[in-house]
Design an enzyme around this catalytic site. Structure first.
Site, PDB file in Angstrom:
ATOM      1  N   GLU A 139     -10.757  15.181 -63.086  1.00 37.78           N
ATOM      2  CA  GLU A 139     -11.874  14.556 -62.379  1.00 37.78           C
ATOM      3  C   GLU A 139     -11.961  13.098 -62.786  1.00 37.78           C
ATOM      4  O   GLU A 139     -11.319  12.691 -63.762  1.00 37.78           O
ATOM      5  CB  GLU A 139     -13.174  15.309 -62.719  1.00 37.78           C
ATOM      6  CG  GLU A 139     -13.428  15.413 -64.201  1.00 37.78           C
ATOM      7  CD  GLU A 139     -14.396  16.542 -64.579  1.00 37.78           C
ATOM      8  OE1 GLU A 139     -14.422  17.562 -63.895  1.00 37.78           O
ATOM      9  OE2 GLU A 139     -15.111  16.376 -65.577  1.00 37.78           O
ATOM     10  N   LYS A 141     -12.887   9.549 -64.389  1.00 38.84           N
ATOM     11  CA  LYS A 141     -13.572   9.078 -65.589  1.00 38.84           C
ATOM     12  C   LYS A 141     -14.509   7.980 -65.102  1.00 38.84           C
ATOM     13  O   LYS A 141     -14.097   6.846 -64.842  1.00 38.84           O
ATOM     14  CB  LYS A 141     -12.579   8.528 -66.604  1.00 38.84           C
ATOM     15  CG  LYS A 141     -13.250   8.137 -67.916  1.00 38.84           C
ATOM     16  CD  LYS A 141     -12.212   7.844 -68.973  1.00 38.84           C
ATOM     17  CE  LYS A 141     -12.813   7.512 -70.326  1.00 38.84           C
ATOM     18  NZ  LYS A 141     -14.068   6.802 -70.333  1.00 38.84           N
ATOM     19  N   ASP A 143     -17.157   5.139 -64.776  1.00 45.32           N
ATOM     20  CA  ASP A 143     -17.396   3.988 -65.640  1.00 45.32           C
ATOM     21  C   ASP A 143     -18.844   3.527 -65.501  1.00 45.32           C
ATOM     22  O   ASP A 143     -19.156   2.579 -64.804  1.00 45.32           O
ATOM     23  CB  ASP A 143     -16.423   2.865 -65.250  1.00 45.32           C
ATOM     24  CG  ASP A 143     -16.253   1.857 -66.366  1.00 45.32           C
ATOM     25  OD1 ASP A 143     -16.784   2.101 -67.467  1.00 45.32           O
ATOM     26  OD2 ASP A 143     -15.605   0.829 -66.139  1.00 45.32           O
ATOM     27  N   TYR A 252     -20.793  16.324 -65.267  1.00 43.74           N
ATOM     28  CA  TYR A 252     -19.415  16.791 -65.410  1.00 43.74           C
ATOM     29  C   TYR A 252     -19.192  17.748 -66.574  1.00 43.74           C
ATOM     30  O   TYR A 252     -18.076  18.084 -66.906  1.00 43.74           O
ATOM     31  CB  TYR A 252     -18.439  15.615 -65.536  1.00 43.74           C
ATOM     32  CG  TYR A 252     -18.839  14.567 -66.548  1.00 43.74           C
ATOM     33  CD1 TYR A 252     -18.865  14.854 -67.898  1.00 43.74           C
ATOM     34  CD2 TYR A 252     -19.190  13.288 -66.133  1.00 43.74           C
ATOM     35  CE1 TYR A 252     -19.233  13.912 -68.823  1.00 43.74           C
ATOM     36  CE2 TYR A 252     -19.561  12.321 -67.055  1.00 43.74           C
ATOM     37  CZ  TYR A 252     -19.581  12.636 -68.398  1.00 43.74           C
ATOM     38  OH  TYR A 252     -19.947  11.695 -69.307  1.00 43.74           O
ATOM     39  N   LYS A 348      -6.066   6.832 -68.751  1.00 42.16           N
ATOM     40  CA  LYS A 348      -6.667   5.528 -68.475  1.00 42.16           C
ATOM     41  C   LYS A 348      -5.834   4.745 -67.475  1.00 42.16           C
ATOM     42  O   LYS A 348      -4.615   4.635 -67.617  1.00 42.16           O
ATOM     43  CB  LYS A 348      -6.767   4.721 -69.776  1.00 42.16           C
ATOM     44  CG  LYS A 348      -7.653   5.367 -70.817  1.00 42.16           C
ATOM     45  CD  LYS A 348      -9.109   5.020 -70.602  1.00 42.16           C
ATOM     46  CE  LYS A 348      -9.380   3.638 -71.107  1.00 42.16           C
ATOM     47  NZ  LYS A 348     -10.748   3.400 -71.506  1.00 42.16           N
ATOM     48  N   CYS A 442      -5.495 -39.180 -57.349  1.00 46.38           N
ATOM     49  CA  CYS A 442      -4.498 -38.168 -57.007  1.00 46.38           C
ATOM     50  C   CYS A 442      -3.430 -38.075 -58.100  1.00 46.38           C
ATOM     51  O   CYS A 442      -2.813 -39.085 -58.450  1.00 46.38           O
ATOM     52  CB  CYS A 442      -3.852 -38.504 -55.670  1.00 46.38           C
ATOM     53  SG  CYS A 442      -2.499 -37.389 -55.266  1.00 46.38           S
ATOM     54  N   CYS A 445      -0.048 -39.440 -56.263  1.00 50.08           N
ATOM     55  CA  CYS A 445       0.159 -40.819 -55.796  1.00 50.08           C
ATOM     56  C   CYS A 445      -0.888 -41.786 -56.322  1.00 50.08           C
ATOM     57  O   CYS A 445      -0.870 -42.965 -55.982  1.00 50.08           O
ATOM     58  CB  CYS A 445       0.189 -40.853 -54.274  1.00 50.08           C
ATOM     59  SG  CYS A 445      -1.426 -40.493 -53.545  1.00 50.08           S
ATOM     60  N   CYS A 460      -6.986 -35.958 -51.487  1.00 45.66           N
ATOM     61  CA  CYS A 460      -6.258 -37.227 -51.516  1.00 45.66           C
ATOM     62  C   CYS A 460      -6.133 -37.692 -50.068  1.00 45.66           C
ATOM     63  O   CYS A 460      -5.562 -36.990 -49.237  1.00 45.66           O
ATOM     64  CB  CYS A 460      -4.869 -37.011 -52.119  1.00 45.66           C
ATOM     65  SG  CYS A 460      -3.774 -38.410 -51.840  1.00 45.66           S
ATOM     66  N   CYS A 465       1.150 -39.329 -49.107  1.00 47.15           N
ATOM     67  CA  CYS A 465       1.250 -38.835 -50.491  1.00 47.15           C
ATOM     68  C   CYS A 465       2.389 -37.819 -50.590  1.00 47.15           C
ATOM     69  O   CYS A 465       2.456 -36.849 -49.836  1.00 47.15           O
ATOM     70  CB  CYS A 465      -0.079 -38.200 -50.893  1.00 47.15           C
ATOM     71  SG  CYS A 465       0.001 -37.204 -52.387  1.00 47.15           S
TER      72      CYS A 465
HETATM   73  S1  IVH Z   1     -16.102  14.739 -70.660  1.00 50.72           S
HETATM   74  C1  IVH Z   1     -16.720  16.719 -74.392  1.00 50.72           C
HETATM   75  N1  IVH Z   1     -15.795  13.920 -68.199  1.00 50.72           N
HETATM   76  O1  IVH Z   1     -16.135   9.012 -70.929  1.00 50.72           O
HETATM   77  C2  IVH Z   1     -16.055  15.925 -73.347  1.00 50.72           C
HETATM   78  N2  IVH Z   1     -16.472  12.339 -69.836  1.00 50.72           N
HETATM   79  O2  IVH Z   1     -14.672   8.073 -73.365  1.00 50.72           O
HETATM   80  C3  IVH Z   1     -16.507  14.533 -73.314  1.00 50.72           C
HETATM   81  N3  IVH Z   1     -16.858  10.086 -68.955  1.00 50.72           N
HETATM   82  O3  IVH Z   1     -18.664   9.420 -73.264  1.00 50.72           O
HETATM   83  C4  IVH Z   1     -16.743  13.935 -72.050  1.00 50.72           C
HETATM   84  N4  IVH Z   1     -16.372  10.547 -66.862  1.00 50.72           N
HETATM   85  O4  IVH Z   1     -19.374   9.124 -70.890  1.00 50.72           O
HETATM   86  C5  IVH Z   1     -16.121  13.569 -69.446  1.00 50.72           C
HETATM   87  N5  IVH Z   1     -15.506  13.319 -65.967  1.00 50.72           N
HETATM   88  C6  IVH Z   1     -15.839  12.993 -67.226  1.00 50.72           C
HETATM   89  C7  IVH Z   1     -16.217  11.672 -67.567  1.00 50.72           C
HETATM   90  C8  IVH Z   1     -16.521  11.395 -68.899  1.00 50.72           C
HETATM   91  C9  IVH Z   1     -16.758   9.607 -67.702  1.00 50.72           C
HETATM   92  C10 IVH Z   1     -17.239   9.280 -70.115  1.00 50.72           C
HETATM   93  C11 IVH Z   1     -18.255   9.924 -70.993  1.00 50.72           C
HETATM   94  C12 IVH Z   1     -17.708   9.846 -72.387  1.00 50.72           C
HETATM   95  C13 IVH Z   1     -16.591   8.852 -72.238  1.00 50.72           C
HETATM   96  C14 IVH Z   1     -15.490   9.143 -73.203  1.00 50.72           C
END
Ligand code: IVH
Length: 708
Positions: A139, A141, A143, A252, A348, A442, A445, A460, A465
């Site tokens: 899933e 991550k 931000d 999540y 990442k 310039c 020139c 210019c 030029c």
């Molecule tokens: S699981 C116990 N799932 O990433 C498992 N974390 O660097 C820990 N984060 O602090 C987290 N999306 O804030 C999980 N789909 C996702 C996530 C997620 C973002 C963040 C979360 C955690 C950080 C870890």
């Protein structure tokens, strides 16, 4: 917290530590390095979590962390309770009540490529003793800012930020202000009396743009990115302010769940995926199309890579994907370190942002004399590409951001967008930085530069030029202008240096025998070049007009003007009214074209071009396309998206125009037809959502216009 001297010190110390390839052998030396690592990691965590302003990339932070882990693995007694490896990062600002999480909120281990994922898969197999494929859920991550939600007797009773992983800041009223978080959820249906969920508070990218636009209009400072706007939003004193930011929360993870007898009841959901489905059913926002149950690690890698490509088109900022072992029983076999669960890993994406040093500024002169400052920076990797020079646009950009030579700068490259400088890190200055002195003459020139009212660029004004002449030639031969196949920038520069090209007209009077004798050429490539140049001589005059680099005279205006004349030199006698009578030609274009044709040197140039064989008469192609009133697409707007297989994008648009349609560039309710090619993405989705757009394939389109 940190003085500017300390900040500089820790920043420089990090760079030194990153460069050293110290291997932990000598205990005394290891101890010293580990103390330094503690200090710099604490500093970077503070920059990232508290100040929302990291000065190194995630990758660099991870490398520092790994160095410390390696030392502690070699000398376990150096693993003190206060080591950064023994706690997760700290974002408490002490403005809110501190509350203990029911179970610690851990961090995640990181991976960067398919090989790292394979290693992870191997580790899981070892830990669990499984021999066959392991099932994983992948899933996004997200931000944003992480949150923990506690429900008791089906009611939301507490919400907190992650804090240091053990304790967070309570912000229940703010969570209640977020509409994606249910105030009540039917957990009792599953015999759950008390539960803690983990998730992430986010701001949609389009919402973020709106927030910043509004702040700009109100003269407020802008948020650097959606994450800052989201984490700031979580900590608003007034929940109404949180509500106004439009924060959303994805959930999540089911962290903890007990019944009335305080017994763990999580095992009724044997897999992570089932747990998440239950949360969705109870009304929570969970990842859906962006979540996938994968049969093995190969599927995981493919899904992660697909999302790395798609991330720009996604509605939310994501900095990677999270891979989790699906079976809870297997998760339990894997267990946890003090820092992260062993059953999960973050994949990442390549960093979009990095810091670098601004070494110098070059000034480039464009074809109409605009002077563009270009920053030369210490090369950095950004989203997989090495970046060493970045446009600074104009003088105002430099002054408004107070960018100085020697500064540490934050650079960003998102998707196909060209890299840009987000900001200078003022806090890292040591006083040796130099203010950028924008030139008043310039650089090529030495003529005094001018800056027209309402224009951002200094220009210019010297038409002769040298730098401009070369840029105009490069533009003249380019695809957009005369489209001389194979005649690029390097040829122009080379022939110019040889003294063969003094004006545009010389392009059509080259000595091909001499060219054939040049190093790297030969008879064949000289002949090829001659054929391309001769072909360009027959171009319709709208191309020639555009290729002259008249300020403000673009492609479209060149076409409109070409339709009205028989010979390019007719324009010598044109008045401003004659120009502005043409629909879509304004006074600015008119004045610039008139000025061009009043300059005797330009007339001589055109005569010389004609003498060298270049066509100056109107051709069939210059005449307006007459569309029959009953053409199939009269009155319709159309947009092509995705990859077309039977024709190029441009060709398709021309066919559409010839069939009476108007090509537009954005999906809105004004769009009538969307032709979706292969891998059509966000535009297709948006058109489907609007509902009134007719969506068709490339085939359908060709049939419709009678070409198939
Ligand atoms: S699981 C116990 N799932 O990433 C498992 N974390 O660097 C820990 N984060 O602090 C987290 N999306 O804030 C999980 N789909 C996702 C996530 C997620 C973002 C963040 C979360 C955690 C950080 C870890």
């Amino acid at each position: 917290m940190y003085s500017p001297q300390q900040e500089r010190h820790f920043f420089e110390l990090s760079k030194t530590l990153l460069q050293s390839d110290f291997s932990p052998q000598d205990k005394a030396a290891s101890q010293q390095i580990s103390i330094q690592l503690h200090e710099v990691i604490n500093y970077h965590e503070w920059k990232y979590y508290v100040k929302n302003s990291p000065v190194i990339s995630d990758f660099e932070y991870d490398s520092l962390f790994k160095k410390l882990e390696a030392i502690e693995a070699a000398f376990p007694d150096l693993k003190t309770p206060s080591s950064p490896t023994q706690r997760v990062s700290n974002d408490l600002t002490n403005e809110f009540a501190s509350v203990e999480h029911l179970i610690p909120m851990l961090s995640l281990d990181n991976s960067y490529n398919a090989e790292d994922l394979n290693d992870f898969d191997e580790r899981i197999k070892k830990l669990t003793g499984e021999e066959g494929d392991i099932e994983y859920v992948v899933e996004p991550k997200f931000d944003g800012g992480s949150i923990a939600l506690v429900y008791e007797n089906d009611l939301l009773v507490r919400a907190a930020t992650r804090g240091n992983g053990q304790k967070g800041e309570e912000m229940t009223p703010n969570a209640k202000a977020m509409r994606s978080i249910p105030l009540q959820a039917n957990f009792s249906k599953y015999g759950i009396q008390k539960v803690e969920l983990r998730g992430e508070a986010l701001i949609r990218k389009d919402n973020f743009d709106k927030i910043n636009a509004k702040r700009q209009a109100e003269g407020k400072s802008l948020f650097a990115n959606p994450r800052n706007a989201a984490t700031g939003g979580l900590r608003m004193k007034d929940p109404n302010e949180t509500a106004k930011r439009g924060l959303e929360a994805f959930v999540y993870q089911l962290g903890y769940a007990v019944n009335t007898a305080e017994e763990n009841v999580l095992d009724q959901f044997p897999t992570h995926n089932q747990g998440i489905d239950v949360l969705a059913e109870l009304g929570f926002k969970v990842p859906t199309i962006e979540r996938k149950l994968c049969k093995n690690i190969q599927e995981v890698a493919a899904f992660c890579e697909k999302w790395e490509e798609k991330r720009e088109g996604y509605d939310y900022e994501i900095d990677g994907m999270v891979v989790k072992v699906n079976s809870i029983a297997l998760q339990e076999k894997c267990g946890y370190t003090s820092h992260h669960p062993r059953w999960a890993i973050a994949f990442k994406f390549k960093a979009k942002q990095a810091t670098s040093t601004l070494l110098n500024v070059d000034y480039q002169i464009g074809k109409i004399g605009s002077v563009t400052p270009v920053a030369k920076i210490e090369p950095v990797q950004l989203a997989g590409v090495t970046v060493s020079s970045i446009s600074l646009h104009n003088e105002d950009f430099i002054t408004s951001k107070d960018i100085r030579i020697g500064d540490t700068v934050l650079v960003e490259r998102a998707g196909d967008v060209i890299p840009y400088i987000v900001k200078s890190m003022e806090e890292l200055r040591d006083g040796s930085e130099q203010v950028i002195d924008f030139p008043r003459n310039c650089p090529s020139c030495n003529t005094s530069l001018i800056r027209a009212e309402k224009e951002a660029a200094w220009r210019c004004p010297n038409f002769q030029c040298e730098a401009q002449v070369v840029q105009r030639m490069i533009f003249h031969v380019s695809k957009d202008a005369m489209d001389i196949d194979g005649f690029g920038k390097s040829y122009v520069e080379r022939f110019y240096e040889m003294g063969w090209l003094k004006s545009l007209a010389d392009i059509y009077a080259l000595d091909y025998e001499a060219i054939a004798n040049l190093e790297g050429f030969g008879t064949r490539s000289a002949e090829k070049l001659q054929i391309a140049v001769d072909k360009a001589k027959q171009n319709p005059i709208h191309r020639l007009l555009h290729s002259l680099s008249v300020h403000h005279l673009g492609k479209k205006a060149s076409k409109l003007i070409a339709q009205e004349i028989n010979h390019v030199l007719d324009l010598k006698n044109w008045t401003i009214e004659q120009f502005t009578e043409i629909k879509d030609i304004g006074p600015v274009v008119a004045e610039n074209v008139i000025a061009f044709f009043q300059d005797e040197q330009n007339i001589q140039l055109l005569l010389q071009l004609e003498a060298n064989g270049v066509n100056l008469h109107q051709t069939e192609e210059d005449k307006p396309v007459v569309v029959a009133a009953d053409a199939p697409l009269v009155g319709k707007t159309i947009l092509f998206t995705g990859k077309l297989l039977q024709m190029g994008r441009k060709e398709a648009q021309e066919l559409a125009t010839a069939a009476g349609a108007k090509n537009i560039s954005a999906v809105s309710s004004n769009l009538n037809i969307l032709v979706a090619g292969e891998k059509a993405g966000s535009k297709l989705k948006k058109a489907q959502a609007i509902g009134t757009v007719e969506i068709m394939s490339e085939e359908d389109f060709l049939v419709l216009i009678g070409k198939n």
